[in-house]
Design a protein around this motif. Sequence first.
Motif, PDB file in Angstrom:
ATOM      1  N   GLY A 287      -7.322  -1.346  -0.783  1.00  0.00           N
ATOM      2  CA  GLY A 287      -6.763  -0.609  -1.913  1.00  0.00           C
ATOM      3  C   GLY A 287      -5.817  -1.483  -2.700  1.00  0.00           C
ATOM      4  O   GLY A 287      -5.696  -2.688  -2.440  1.00  0.00           O
ATOM      5  N   THR A 288      -5.141  -0.896  -3.648  1.00  0.00           N
ATOM      6  CA  THR A 288      -4.143  -1.656  -4.387  1.00  0.00           C
ATOM      7  C   THR A 288      -2.978  -1.996  -3.460  1.00  0.00           C
ATOM      8  O   THR A 288      -2.784  -1.372  -2.415  1.00  0.00           O
ATOM      9  N   GLU A 290       0.084  -1.402  -3.910  1.00  0.00           N
ATOM     10  CA  GLU A 290       0.974  -0.244  -3.806  1.00  0.00           C
ATOM     11  C   GLU A 290       0.457   0.742  -2.770  1.00  0.00           C
ATOM     12  O   GLU A 290       1.226   1.263  -1.947  1.00  0.00           O
ATOM     13  N   GLU A 291      -0.867   0.981  -2.776  1.00  0.00           N
ATOM     14  CA  GLU A 291      -1.451   1.914  -1.805  1.00  0.00           C
ATOM     15  C   GLU A 291      -1.328   1.369  -0.383  1.00  0.00           C
ATOM     16  O   GLU A 291      -0.984   2.114   0.549  1.00  0.00           O
ATOM     17  N   GLU A 294       2.241   1.524   0.985  1.00  0.00           N
ATOM     18  CA  GLU A 294       2.611   2.877   1.400  1.00  0.00           C
ATOM     19  C   GLU A 294       2.050   3.194   2.780  1.00  0.00           C
ATOM     20  O   GLU A 294       2.732   3.788   3.626  1.00  0.00           O
ATOM     21  N   ARG A 295       0.803   2.785   3.029  1.00  0.00           N
ATOM     22  CA  ARG A 295       0.189   3.035   4.341  1.00  0.00           C
ATOM     23  C   ARG A 295       0.887   2.222   5.431  1.00  0.00           C
ATOM     24  O   ARG A 295       1.073   2.704   6.554  1.00  0.00           O
TER      25      ARG A 295
END
Length: 344
Positions: A287-288, A290-291, A294-295
């Motif tokens: 993912g990006t 940022e994604e 977050e994970r």
Amino acid sequence: MPPTSRPLRKLGFLTIGLFDGDDPRQGHETTLEIIELGERLGFDSAWVRHRHLQYGISSPVAVLAAASQRTRRIELGTAVIPLGWENPLRLAEDLATVDVLSGGRLNPGVSVGPPMHYDQVKDALYPDTADAEEFGYERVRRLLDLVRGKSASDFSGVEGFEVFSDRVQPHSPGLGRRLWYGGGSVSSAAWAGEHGMNFLTSSVVKAEGPDDTRDFAEIQLSHVRAFRAAHPDGEAARVSQGLVVIPTDSASPEQRAKYEEFAAKRLPRTRSPQGPARLLFAPDLVGTSEEIAERLHAHAAFREVDEVAFALPFTFEHEDYVQILTDTATKLGPALGWRPAVAG
């Protein structure tokens, strides 16, 4: 986004170094180019996997010796050398030699256990001693002792015109503090801690209890805590986490589709323990930046480490690795609070 309990201090990457059997030089050259790129991007470490009788790096120490002469700053690691294939005394000599050549940048990671497909390879590997070989922790302890300067011989001194040492030469004093154990169980984590090693934890762990319903992150967290509880340095003991992480910020639509397909094919194995060893795999993170950040911030084990060596997928193309590493260094790393190392 929830904060991490430990700021990300060191960012590394791991490559398998695949090559074409009909043109092995090109694959090895590409691996060296990737390590050089990692240094330019500010990564703290580059790690290589170890593959015997496959089309991946069979001699990581030799590859890292070459890398040591084409880089100046980046740390160079093995993740991991399976010691069942090695003589600890000879390996200690090779590791010390490369550490000296690199200026003290080598981070050797090792593991135990019988060689893969041992029944098929033992006659070539140990034709006279196959049934007597020991593949447990004792092999690691021997390597540790030899690297750390304990005697390898009961003789030293001058014999004719030659001078002999009773310990491995060259001796690289700091190398003993940079030995890593790659483990996936509570017992291996605790053993590594008790013996003052650093700990590599990857995208594979053992779900050891028959009723163990914890998810991957919780199991991995238990290993990190068991290691530090046993280590003389306690909470300061070094742990590096090695998940498969694929940022897509600058990826083309075709690359994103390939990455997502790769992760989707591997996802079923993450849902339950696999095989007699009850191995549990972590999902690949695609993912990006940022994604992914977050994970990772939500990952229980990630929150307790300050070093990572994100694994590059096995079968991608060179341009894919360039894109992934560039996004990792310029987008994902900063999103995790990391700052690139200064060149020089």
